[in-house]
Motif scaffolding. Sequence first.
Motif, PDB file in Angstrom:
ATOM      1  N   MET A   1     -11.509  -7.234 -25.836  1.00 61.46           N
ATOM      2  CA  MET A   1     -11.564  -7.456 -24.401  1.00 61.46           C
ATOM      3  C   MET A   1     -11.381  -6.113 -23.692  1.00 61.46           C
ATOM      4  SD  MET A   1      -9.082  -9.767 -21.977  1.00 61.46           S
ATOM      5  CE  MET A   1     -10.007 -11.268 -22.181  1.00 61.46           C
ATOM      6  N   PRO A   2     -12.152  -5.840 -22.655  1.00 62.26           N
ATOM      7  CA  PRO A   2     -11.971  -4.602 -21.892  1.00 62.26           C
ATOM      8  C   PRO A   2     -10.599  -4.566 -21.231  1.00 62.26           C
ATOM      9  CG  PRO A   2     -14.031  -5.689 -21.307  1.00 62.26           C
ATOM     10  CD  PRO A   2     -13.269  -6.630 -22.176  1.00 62.26           C
ATOM     11  N   GLN A   3     -10.094  -3.386 -21.020  1.00 61.30           N
ATOM     12  CA  GLN A   3      -8.748  -3.191 -20.491  1.00 61.30           C
ATOM     13  C   GLN A   3      -8.769  -2.942 -18.985  1.00 61.30           C
ATOM     14  OE1 GLN A   3      -6.819   0.099 -22.372  1.00 61.30           O
ATOM     15  NE2 GLN A   3      -4.903  -0.200 -21.289  1.00 61.30           N
ATOM     16  N   LEU A   4      -7.739  -3.437 -18.302  1.00 62.47           N
ATOM     17  CA  LEU A   4      -7.491  -3.107 -16.902  1.00 62.47           C
ATOM     18  C   LEU A   4      -6.419  -2.020 -16.875  1.00 62.47           C
ATOM     19  CD1 LEU A   4      -7.307  -6.724 -15.447  1.00 62.47           C
ATOM     20  CD2 LEU A   4      -9.233  -5.139 -15.330  1.00 62.47           C
ATOM     21  N   SER A   5      -6.474  -1.140 -15.868  1.00 63.76           N
ATOM     22  CA  SER A   5      -5.518  -0.035 -15.867  1.00 63.76           C
ATOM     23  C   SER A   5      -4.636   0.019 -14.630  1.00 63.76           C
ATOM     24  CB  SER A   5      -6.263   1.302 -16.017  1.00 63.76           C
ATOM     25  OG  SER A   5      -7.139   1.502 -14.936  1.00 63.76           O
ATOM     26  N   GLY A   6      -4.679  -1.007 -13.790  1.00 64.70           N
ATOM     27  CA  GLY A   6      -3.826  -1.012 -12.614  1.00 64.70           C
ATOM     28  C   GLY A   6      -4.601  -1.486 -11.404  1.00 64.70           C
ATOM     29  N   VAL A   7      -3.994  -1.332 -10.250  1.00 68.06           N
ATOM     30  CA  VAL A   7      -4.624  -1.741  -8.990  1.00 68.06           C
ATOM     31  C   VAL A   7      -5.231  -0.501  -8.340  1.00 68.06           C
ATOM     32  CG1 VAL A   7      -4.194  -2.708  -6.698  1.00 68.06           C
ATOM     33  CG2 VAL A   7      -2.997  -3.643  -8.686  1.00 68.06           C
ATOM     34  N   HIS A   8      -6.496  -0.561  -7.985  1.00 66.86           N
ATOM     35  CA  HIS A   8      -7.152   0.569  -7.333  1.00 66.86           C
ATOM     36  C   HIS A   8      -6.670   0.704  -5.888  1.00 66.86           C
ATOM     37  CE1 HIS A   8     -10.345   2.807  -5.244  1.00 66.86           C
ATOM     38  NE2 HIS A   8     -10.468   3.444  -6.399  1.00 66.86           N
ATOM     39  N   LEU A  54      -0.331   5.568  -4.391  1.00 68.01           N
ATOM     40  CA  LEU A  54      -0.501   4.312  -3.672  1.00 68.01           C
ATOM     41  C   LEU A  54      -1.713   4.406  -2.760  1.00 68.01           C
ATOM     42  CD1 LEU A  54       0.466   1.520  -2.579  1.00 68.01           C
ATOM     43  CD2 LEU A  54       1.795   2.824  -0.902  1.00 68.01           C
ATOM     44  N   SER A  55      -2.592   3.423  -2.847  1.00 71.42           N
ATOM     45  CA  SER A  55      -3.761   3.363  -1.963  1.00 71.42           C
ATOM     46  C   SER A  55      -3.809   2.011  -1.280  1.00 71.42           C
ATOM     47  CB  SER A  55      -5.050   3.563  -2.763  1.00 71.42           C
ATOM     48  OG  SER A  55      -5.100   4.845  -3.310  1.00 71.42           O
ATOM     49  N   LEU A  56      -3.836   2.038   0.048  1.00 73.61           N
ATOM     50  CA  LEU A  56      -4.001   0.832   0.848  1.00 73.61           C
ATOM     51  C   LEU A  56      -5.215   1.030   1.737  1.00 73.61           C
ATOM     52  CD1 LEU A  56      -0.416   0.010   2.197  1.00 73.61           C
ATOM     53  CD2 LEU A  56      -1.633  -1.122   0.350  1.00 73.61           C
ATOM     54  N   ALA A  57      -5.888  -0.065   2.035  1.00 68.97           N
ATOM     55  CA  ALA A  57      -6.979  -0.022   2.997  1.00 68.97           C
ATOM     56  C   ALA A  57      -6.658  -1.001   4.114  1.00 68.97           C
ATOM     57  CB  ALA A  57      -8.302  -0.397   2.319  1.00 68.97           C
ATOM     58  N   LEU A  58      -7.041  -0.649   5.311  1.00 70.32           N
ATOM     59  CA  LEU A  58      -6.896  -1.524   6.475  1.00 70.32           C
ATOM     60  C   LEU A  58      -8.294  -1.854   6.971  1.00 70.32           C
ATOM     61  CD1 LEU A  58      -4.096   0.384   8.440  1.00 70.32           C
ATOM     62  CD2 LEU A  58      -3.820  -1.402   6.698  1.00 70.32           C
ATOM     63  N   ARG A  59      -8.514  -3.111   7.302  1.00 69.77           N
ATOM     64  CA  ARG A  59      -9.827  -3.553   7.778  1.00 69.77           C
ATOM     65  C   ARG A  59      -9.644  -4.388   9.034  1.00 69.77           C
ATOM     66  NH1 ARG A  59     -15.200  -2.830   8.112  1.00 69.77           N
ATOM     67  NH2 ARG A  59     -16.232  -4.799   8.384  1.00 69.77           N
ATOM     68  N   HIS A  60     -10.357  -4.042  10.092  1.00 71.04           N
ATOM     69  CA  HIS A  60     -10.298  -4.818  11.327  1.00 71.04           C
ATOM     70  C   HIS A  60     -10.846  -6.215  11.041  1.00 71.04           C
ATOM     71  CE1 HIS A  60     -11.769  -6.130  15.349  1.00 71.04           C
ATOM     72  NE2 HIS A  60     -10.521  -5.800  15.616  1.00 71.04           N
TER      73      HIS A  60
END
Length: 127
Positions: A1-8, A54-60
């Motif tokens: 199974m392919p691996q996940l490495s975290g939250v982008h 840490l990466s966050l995005a804000l969307r109207h």
Amino acid sequence: MPQLSGVHHVKLPVTDLDRSRDWYTSVLGLGVDIEFTEDGVVRGLALSDPDGSLSLALRHDPERAAALAGFDLVALAVPARDTVQAWLRRLDELGQPHGGVVTGHRGGSVLVGLHDPDGIEIRLYAD
């Protein structure tokens, strides 16, 4: 199974992009990396902390922001339990309301009751 490495990144809906930009930069200390423009209007932002962990995005998106008000959508990791206490002091100095520090499920420290301008709860967590 392919691996996940975290939250982008995590994308949060907001009702007022400028107000939320001010809050996330002044309260949490995030910087703006990218502005997303549509039809000549800024509709979204990519934010990160100084070391890029840490990466966050804000969307109207006022409708979705209103639907999430009061919900603890995200818990941001902090390096140590004493860092949670440092955040508590910082928020107090800023006059930013919060619910104090509680013990987490793994015995860690969790700052609860911190709400962004749309009422979305942001928790600060250290195991």
